[in-house]
Design a protein around this motif. Structure first.
Motif, mmCIF file in Angstrom:
data_model
loop_
_atom_site.group_PDB
_atom_site.id
_atom_site.type_symbol
_atom_site.label_atom_id
_atom_site.label_comp_id
_atom_site.label_asym_id
_atom_site.label_seq_id
_atom_site.Cartn_x
_atom_site.Cartn_y
_atom_site.Cartn_z
ATOM 1 N N THR A 98 -44.589 72.338 -106.761
ATOM 2 C CA THR A 98 -44.999 72.685 -108.117
ATOM 3 C C THR A 98 -44.503 71.661 -109.126
ATOM 4 O OG1 THR A 98 -44.701 74.949 -107.356
ATOM 5 C CG2 THR A 98 -45.079 74.647 -109.713
ATOM 6 N N ASN A 132 -38.552 82.081 -115.368
ATOM 7 C CA ASN A 132 -37.268 81.651 -114.841
ATOM 8 C C ASN A 132 -36.556 80.889 -115.953
ATOM 9 O OD1 ASN A 132 -35.201 80.258 -113.593
ATOM 10 N ND2 ASN A 132 -36.498 79.120 -112.169
ATOM 11 N N ASP A 136 -47.276 78.299 -114.790
ATOM 12 C CA ASP A 136 -46.487 78.339 -113.558
ATOM 13 C C ASP A 136 -46.220 79.810 -113.235
ATOM 14 O OD1 ASP A 136 -44.331 78.511 -111.779
ATOM 15 O OD2 ASP A 136 -43.453 76.640 -112.455
ATOM 16 N N ASN A 158 -44.434 78.261 -101.200
ATOM 17 C CA ASN A 158 -43.015 77.887 -101.296
ATOM 18 C C ASN A 158 -42.113 79.033 -101.690
ATOM 19 O OD1 ASN A 158 -43.790 75.267 -101.001
ATOM 20 N ND2 ASN A 158 -43.542 74.671 -103.150
#
Ligand code: PLP
Length: 389
Positions: free
Chosen positions: A100, A178, A206, A238
């Motif tokens: 990413t 995040n 994202d 992932n």
């Protein structure tokens, strides 16, 4: 059915999470023989046995030559996102990337120019800013607003002003976010998309934590909202399946011009045979494993919530809605920044991450990764209690 209690020794595998020298170099922290590492965002659970079996079978085929993204590969992605998130992805919209972060770097280079402004919302996953700066773009920070309960909201007025600046060309959105662990309401995402569309700002959404969300929470992809024309969505095997070392990210880009610009910039990126097998198996057979992992994460967070309230009330903690990352407010303690991290590393033998890495707005916080067996979370909390209780 899945053993998510086992503690697996990751030493001497080159794992970034437990590599003494790497940790010293990157975080300047000491790693001891009994240290528990709870920093970088990968999980300490064994990979889904279905994936392990598929990889064994693949190894047995003995040849590991050039590999293409087969129909089965693409279908597995499309089906997963349709089933789990009601996303209607067309085959042509998929663009493979080796991770990413490298997708972000490639999008910055392919779709913006040096000196262009790129919006982020700090505190946020720090490679966003690093990639912007390293590609000689300008990081434009639409800082999140934090209330006294550590709940964050988006400063839309500031966001709109920043989007209106003709120099602003891209926005990197993080949902689930995040490190704060919030899932943005769909109305917020829609509003951001609207503002970006009005101002011709490309949105890189994202969403790679979207499969790791707490019981009762729901997530809406930007893809399911209006204004797809300027949208790039990042999905990642992932993160969901804990195979970050295989670097499997699939972007979803409906706009063929954006796709073409990106493909022209990167040239064809080839997939490894491991990535192919892992993706197909993960998305077709990995659902129960992900559900089991989410259950453990729920249990870990429930335990943590209770423990902190009872024994460490000076640490302020809000249960994350998504991700397996916990954002701990240490503002009540005198130690700050690196001094605090060193104390935790040297006295509690825990490797955690400083909130200031995620932007100045995170300076009173510490990020802790709780994607590990409950016994490890318990041990880590007892260690924190000994030092800070
Ligand atoms: C929000 C977010 N984006 C990207 C990444 C990195 O993803 P990748 O390993 O696919 O580059 C992470 C890893 O923690 C993340 O949390």
């Amino acid at each position: 059915m899945y053993d998510l209690k086992a503690i697996i020794d990751r030493n001497n595998t080159g794992a970034a999470k437990t590599d003494k020298e790497f940790i010293k170099k990157l975080l300047d922290l000491n790693y001891y023989d009994d240290t528990i590492s709870m920093w970088v965002a990968d999980m300490d659970f064994a990979c889904a046995p279905e994936i392990i079996e598929a990889l064994h079978k693949r190894v047995d085929r003995q040849i590991f030559g050039y590999t293409t993204q087969t129909e089965e590969y693409k279908k597995s992605i499309i089906d997963w996102y349709n089933r789990r998130h009601n996303m209607k992805i067309e085959e042509d919209w998929l663009v493979f990337s080796n991770g990413t972060v490298s997708a972000i770097r490639n999008c910055l280079r392919a779709l913006t120019n040096e000196g262009d402004g790129v919006i982020i919302q700090s505190p946020v996953y720090y490679p966003f800013k690093r990639e912007i700066l390293e590609t000689n773009r300008v990081a434009v920070d639409n800082i999140l607003i934090r209330d006294e309960n550590n709940h964050y909201t988006i400063d839309f007025k500031d966001f709109e002003e920043k989007c209106k600046d003709p120099n602003t060309k891209m926005f990197i959105y993080c949902n689930p976010h995040n490190p704060i662990g919030q899932i943005w309401p769909k109305e917020d995402t829609q509003r951001l998309l609207d503002i970006c569309a009005e101002n011709n700002v490309i949105v890189f959404s994202d969403e790679i934590h979207c499969d790791l969300i707490r019981e009762g929470e729901s997530f809406t992809s930007a893809l399911n909202l209006k204004h797809q024309d300027t949208l790039i969505v990042a999905t990642a095997v992932n993160k969901t399946f804990n195979v970050a070392g295989f670097h499997i990210t699939n972007l979803v880009i409906e706009n063929s011009e954006i796709r073409k610009k990106l493909n022209d910039y990167t040239g064809s990126i080839s997939i490894s045979p491991y990535a192919l097998e892992t993706t197909i198996t993960a998305y077709n057979k990995g659902e129960e494993w992900v559900n089991a992992v989410n259950k453990v994460l729920d249990e870990n967070l429930d335990y943590m919530d209770k423990f902190i309230k009872e024994k460490l009330p000076r640490i302020k903690f809000v249960k994350p809605q998504g991700t397996y990352l916990v954002w701990l407010d240490f503002s009540d303690y005198p130690e700050k920044g690196q001094e605090l991290l060193e104390k935790i590393a040297d006295e509690a033998h825990l490797i955690l991450e400083s909130g200031s890495m995620f932007g100045d707005a995170g300076k009173d916080f510490i990020r802790m990764n709780i994607a590990c067996p409950l016994s490890v979370v318990k041990d880590a909390l007892e260690r924190l209690y000994k030092v800070f209780g």
